[in-house]
Scaffold this motif. Structure first.
Motif, short mmCIF file in Angstrom:
data_model
loop_
_atom_site.label_atom_id
_atom_site.label_comp_id
_atom_site.label_asym_id
_atom_site.label_seq_id
_atom_site.Cartn_x
_atom_site.Cartn_y
_atom_site.Cartn_z
N ASP A 128 0.83 -1.21 0.00
CA ASP A 128 0.00 0.00 0.00
C ASP A 128 0.86 1.25 0.00
O ASP A 128 0.49 2.29 -0.55
CB ASP A 128 -0.90 0.02 1.24
N VAL A 129 2.02 1.15 0.66
CA VAL A 129 2.95 2.28 0.77
C VAL A 129 4.36 1.75 0.55
O VAL A 129 4.70 0.66 1.02
CB VAL A 129 2.89 2.93 2.17
N VAL A 130 5.18 2.53 -0.16
CA VAL A 130 6.60 2.23 -0.30
C VAL A 130 7.39 3.46 0.12
O VAL A 130 7.17 4.55 -0.41
CB VAL A 130 6.99 1.84 -1.74
N VAL A 131 8.26 3.30 1.11
CA VAL A 131 9.11 4.39 1.58
C VAL A 131 10.51 4.17 0.98
O VAL A 131 11.13 3.15 1.22
CB VAL A 131 9.20 4.42 3.12
N ILE A 132 10.97 5.13 0.17
CA ILE A 132 12.27 5.00 -0.49
C ILE A 132 13.33 5.76 0.31
O ILE A 132 13.35 6.99 0.31
CB ILE A 132 12.23 5.52 -1.94
N THR A 133 14.17 4.99 1.01
CA THR A 133 15.27 5.60 1.75
C THR A 133 16.61 5.34 1.07
O THR A 133 17.65 5.78 1.55
CB THR A 133 15.36 5.06 3.19
N ALA A 134 16.59 4.59 -0.03
CA ALA A 134 17.83 4.15 -0.68
C ALA A 134 18.65 5.33 -1.17
O ALA A 134 18.12 6.35 -1.60
CB ALA A 134 17.50 3.22 -1.85
N GLY A 135 19.96 5.18 -1.11
CA GLY A 135 20.87 6.23 -1.57
C GLY A 135 21.97 6.44 -0.55
O GLY A 135 21.92 5.92 0.56
N LEU A 136 22.96 7.23 -0.94
CA LEU A 136 24.07 7.51 -0.03
C LEU A 136 23.66 8.59 0.97
O LEU A 136 22.99 9.55 0.60
CB LEU A 136 25.29 8.01 -0.81
N PRO A 137 24.07 8.45 2.24
CA PRO A 137 23.86 9.53 3.19
C PRO A 137 24.93 10.60 3.00
O PRO A 137 25.94 10.38 2.34
CB PRO A 137 24.02 8.84 4.55
N ARG A 138 24.68 11.76 3.59
CA ARG A 138 25.69 12.82 3.51
C ARG A 138 26.88 12.53 4.42
O ARG A 138 26.75 11.90 5.46
CB ARG A 138 25.07 14.15 3.95
N MET A 171 22.84 18.59 -2.33
CA MET A 171 22.96 18.58 -3.78
C MET A 171 24.16 17.77 -4.26
O MET A 171 24.18 17.28 -5.38
CB MET A 171 23.04 20.01 -4.32
N ASP A 172 25.17 17.62 -3.40
CA ASP A 172 26.35 16.82 -3.77
C ASP A 172 25.97 15.37 -4.06
O ASP A 172 26.72 14.64 -4.71
CB ASP A 172 27.41 16.86 -2.67
N LEU A 173 24.84 14.94 -3.54
CA LEU A 173 24.42 13.55 -3.71
C LEU A 173 23.61 13.33 -4.98
O LEU A 173 23.22 12.20 -5.29
CB LEU A 173 23.54 13.14 -2.51
N LEU A 174 23.37 14.40 -5.73
CA LEU A 174 22.37 14.36 -6.80
C LEU A 174 22.59 13.25 -7.81
O LEU A 174 21.72 12.39 -8.01
CB LEU A 174 22.32 15.72 -7.50
N ALA A 175 23.76 13.21 -8.47
CA ALA A 175 23.96 12.27 -9.57
C ALA A 175 23.91 10.82 -9.09
O ALA A 175 23.25 9.97 -9.69
CB ALA A 175 25.29 12.55 -10.26
N THR A 176 24.59 10.53 -7.98
CA THR A 176 24.62 9.16 -7.46
C THR A 176 23.24 8.69 -7.05
O THR A 176 22.78 7.61 -7.45
CB THR A 176 25.57 9.07 -6.25
N ASN A 177 22.56 9.50 -6.25
CA ASN A 177 21.26 9.07 -5.74
C ASN A 177 20.19 9.08 -6.82
O ASN A 177 19.22 8.31 -6.74
CB ASN A 177 20.86 9.91 -4.53
N ALA A 178 20.35 9.90 -7.84
CA ALA A 178 19.39 9.89 -8.95
C ALA A 178 19.37 8.53 -9.64
O ALA A 178 18.29 8.01 -9.96
CB ALA A 178 19.72 10.99 -9.95
#
Length: 316
Positions: A79-89, A96-103
Motif C-alpha cells: 500500500d505504501v513504499v518508503v524509499i530511503t535508498a541512496g548515499l547519506p551525507r 545537492m552533492d548527492l544528486l547524480a549518485t542518488n538519482a
C-alpha cells in the motif's frame, strides 16, 4: 487482504523506519529491502523477535534486491513504499552533492516499484529530497498525488524542538511550521507558529527567531558533522513513518510534506514543501494556509529555485 508497507533501504534510516512502522501495529506486513546480501533478513529476524516485548503482531520480512530489480517481487501488493535508498551525507557535503549518485539509485527503485507495486503510495526520503521526489514520480509514471516527499515534517519538528528548548517549555506546547524546500530555501512560517497558544513573535524576539530558523535550516548538517559517519535518522524516520501511517489509516491528517503544487499560492508545476491532506491515495489536496507577504514571497522564491533543479533530474 492486510495492509503492507515496504521500506527500500536497510541503513540506519530504513531500519529505524521499519521498526517504527512495525511497532505501530497498523500493518500486517513490513518488507525491508537492501542490496547488501543478508542485511534485511537479519534485521527482520531481529525485529520479529522484539514482538513479544513490544506487543505487536506485524510481521517483518527482509529481502535482498539486485541492481536490475531482482527480488522486488516481494514488495507486491504494498500500500505504501518508503524509499530511503541512496548515499547519506558526509561532513562537508551538501544535499545537492548527492544528486547524480542518488538519482541513478532512485530511478531504478522507482521503476521497480512501478513494476511490482503499481498501486502503492510512494514516500521519498532520499536526498536531495525535492529533486528525488520529482524523479521518483517521473520514473514511476505514478499520478503526482501518489508520490510525495518527507521534509516539512522533519524541518517543522526541528524548529519546534529548538523553540521549546530555547523557551524551556514542553514540546507539546509549541506549534511551528516550515514550508518550501528541504535545504537552503526552507521557509519557516513564524506567523503560523505559537507557544502555549500565543504567537511565537510575542514569545520570542525576532532576532532569536531568525537564529532558530538558521539552526533549523542547518539541522541536518549539524547532525552529520557530529556523527561523522552518517546522517540523521531518528527524527527523519519518525516523520516518514507517521506519513505512512496517515496513508494506511486514510486519516486525512494535514501534514507538511513535499507535494505537487498546481495553482496553490500562485505556484504551479513543481514539487514543493506545503501542507497537504494525506489519505489512502496519497495527497488528497494541498492545503493553502494564510501567509504574510514576506513568507509568501519566500515560498514563491523557493518554488523557482526548486523548479530549476527538478528540471535537471528528468534526464538522470
Amino acid at each position: 487482504m492486510g495492509k503492507k508497507v515496504t521500506v527500500v533501504g536497510a541503513g540506519f534510516y530504513g531500519s529505524t523506519t521499519a521498526q517504527r512502522l512495525a511497532e505501530y501495529d497498523v500493518f500486517d506486513t513490513v518488507v525491508i529491502t537492501d542490496i547488501v546480501a543478508g542485511r534485511p533478513a537479519g534485521l527482520a529476524l531481529d525485529l520479529n523477535q522484539s514482538r513479544p516485548v513490544e506487543d505487536f503482531e506485524t510481521t517483518v520480512v527482509g529481502v535482498t534486491t539486485g541492481p536490475n530489480g531482482e527480488g522486488y517481487e516481494a514488495i507486491g501488493g504494498s500500500d505504501v513504499v518508503v524509499i530511503t535508498a541512496g548515499l547519506p551525507r558526509k561532513p562537508g557535503m551538501s544535499r545537492m552533492d548527492l544528486l547524480a549518485t542518488n538519482a541513478r539509485i532512485v530511478r531504478q527503485v522507482a521503476e521497480s516499484v512501478a513494476r511490482h507495486a503499481p498501486d502503492a503510495v510512494v514516500i521519498v526520503v532520499s536526498n536531495p529530497l525535492d529533486e528525488m521526489t520529482a524523479l521518483a514520480q517521473l520514473a514511476s509514471g505514478f499520478p503526482k498525488g501518489r508520490v510525495l516527499g518527507q521534509a516539512g515534517m522533519l524541518d517543522t519538528a526541528r524548529f519546534t524542538n529548538f523553540v521549546a528548548e530555547a523557551l524551556r517549555v514542553p514540546v507539546r506546547s509549541v506549534r511551528t511550521l516550515t514550508l518550501g524546500s528541504h535545504g537552503d530555501t526552507m521557509v519557516p512560517v513564524p506567523s503560523r507558529s505559537t507557544v502555549e497558544g500565543r504567537p511565537l513573535r510575542e514569545a520570542m524576539p525576532a532576532r532569536q527567531i531568525e537564529e532558530l530558523v538558521d539552526k533549523t535550516r542547518n539541522g541536518g548538517a549539524e547532525v552529520v558533522a557530529l556523527l561523522k559517519t552518517g546522517s540523521a535518522y531518528y527524527a527523519p524516520s519518525a516523520a516518514a513513518a507517521r506519513m505512512a501511517k496517515a496513508v494506511a489509516e486514510d486519516s486525512g491528517a494535514v501534514l507538511p510534506v513535499c507535494a505537487w503544487v498546481d495553482g496553490e499560492y500562485g505556484i504551479s508545476g513543481v514539487y514543493l514543501g506545503v501542507e497537504a491532506e494525506i489519505g489512502a491515495g496519497g495527497v488528497r489536496r494541498v492545503v493553502e494556509t494564510e501567509l504574510d507577504a514576506d513568507e509568501l514571497a519566500s515560498l514563491r522564491a523557493a518554488a523557482e529555485a526548486v523548479r530549476a533543479k527538478q528540471a535537471d533530474v528528468a534526464d538522470m
